[in-house]
Motif scaffolding. Structure first.
Motif, PDB file in Angstrom:
ATOM      1  N   THR A 229      15.668  -7.435 -50.321  1.00 53.21           N
ATOM      2  CA  THR A 229      15.916  -6.663 -49.096  1.00 53.21           C
ATOM      3  C   THR A 229      15.253  -7.530 -48.018  1.00 53.21           C
ATOM      4  O   THR A 229      15.159  -6.945 -46.824  1.00 53.21           O
TER       5      THR A 229
ATOM      6  N   THR B 192      14.371  -3.112 -45.430  1.00 57.50           N
ATOM      7  CA  THR B 192      15.651  -2.403 -44.879  1.00 57.50           C
ATOM      8  C   THR B 192      15.512  -1.962 -43.634  1.00 57.50           C
ATOM      9  O   THR B 192      14.643  -1.402 -43.327  1.00 57.50           O
TER      10      THR B 192
ATOM     11  N   HIS C  93      18.592   2.306 -49.272  1.00 59.07           N
ATOM     12  CA  HIS C  93      19.271   3.065 -48.009  1.00 59.07           C
ATOM     13  C   HIS C  93      18.926   4.266 -48.036  1.00 59.07           C
ATOM     14  O   HIS C  93      19.075   5.037 -47.018  1.00 59.07           O
TER      15      HIS C  93
END
Length: 281
Positions: A30, A34, A84
């Motif tokens: 990541t 994110t 997500h």
């Protein structure tokens, strides 16, 4: 060698239309975390992606909404990966009236179709289906900036992973040719990319170079044939061995693509690969 990660603040106003809020989930895959984006200029905004449900993300979201006296009317999800979409329950606990959209949606969410438009004060987003990283992967073009939210097809640092290389390459080509994309790229991970289209073209060039490297290795004589791991050890010899295993997944994707194209053949019994007569070096 792997590049060092650029520091990114938890909350940052990137343009008059775009605020980035980090997901609070830094890691190997990541990167800094994110990227989630609050988009628009009025009181009713659009949120793109929700992180993976980390408390730090919800704290940051609440802070922005309170300080700017705004609400999230619509949440768009770029693809199904948990980093997500797993923040959706937290978002809805704070903002139950928010409508959630995703291609191939879960129950209670709404679908996104290719070319669908989402508008709010100061921002018009057009959905762009670009599979490869995942089958449901969507990017979004921001008309006011001629920018693209590239999600995980193109990252701010490093390279992306993908489910299907041929499909991914087709999507990168389509992204690079999108008539309304001439500005920035806002990626799913990593810093903003000022020359968005240039970065997409760089990705295409990189993938083609990797493909050629695989073909070049297979062109060399090896008595017992080339396994995917043998190829990794040649191509990635200057990289830390800790990266070789993930790199092998990419090599296997390349081998699968080349096999479909008839450029190489696989000895299934031995698990080795060789050039066919169609290989063009």
């Amino acid at each position: 060698m792997a590049e060092s990660l650029v520091p990114i603040p938890d909350i940052e106003q990137l343009s008059p239309q775009v605020i980035r809020v980090l997901g609070g989930n830094p890691g190997k895959f990541t990167l800094q975390g994110t990227n989630t984006y609050i988009i628009g200029t009025g009181t009713q905004r659009i949120l793109l992606d929700t992180g993976e449900g980390k408390p730090a993300w919800l704290t940051s979201i609440k802070k922005v909404l309170s300080e700017q006296n705004i609400n999230i009317a619509t949440a768009l999800l770029s693809h199904w990966h948990h980093d997500h979409i797993d923040g959706v329950p937290d978002l809805l606990s704070h903002s139950p009236s928010t409508e959630v959209y995703k291609r191939d949606p879960k129950e209670g969410w709404k679908d996104i179709s290719d070319g669908q438009t989402f508008s709010t004060e100061g921002a018009t987003l057009t959905a762009f289906h670009c599979p490869g990283h995942t089958k449901d992967h969507m990017a979004f073009v921001l008309a006011e900036e001629k920018a693209m939210f590239t999600a995980d097809n193109v990252l701010g640092q490093g390279t992306a992973v993908f489910e299907d290389l041929a499909t991914y390459m087709d999507s990168l080509a389509a992204m690079s040719k999108h008539s309304q994309f001439t500005g920035r790229a806002y990626p799913g991970h990593g810093p903003v990319i000022e020359d968005g289209r240039g970065k997409v073209l760089e990705y295409i060039k990189h993938r083609k170079e990797r493909e050629k490297q695989v073909l070049d290795v297979l062109a060399k004589e090896k008595e017992d044939g080339w396994t995917s791991w043998d190829i990794v050890k040649v191509i990635y010899r200057d990289y830390p061995e800790s990266l070789w295993k993930p790199a092998e997944m990419g090599v296997l994707q390349i081998l699968g693509k080349l096999e479909k194209e008839g450029k190489i053949v696989k000895d299934k019994e031995r698990g080795t690969w060789a050039l066919s007569g169609k290989a063009a070096l």
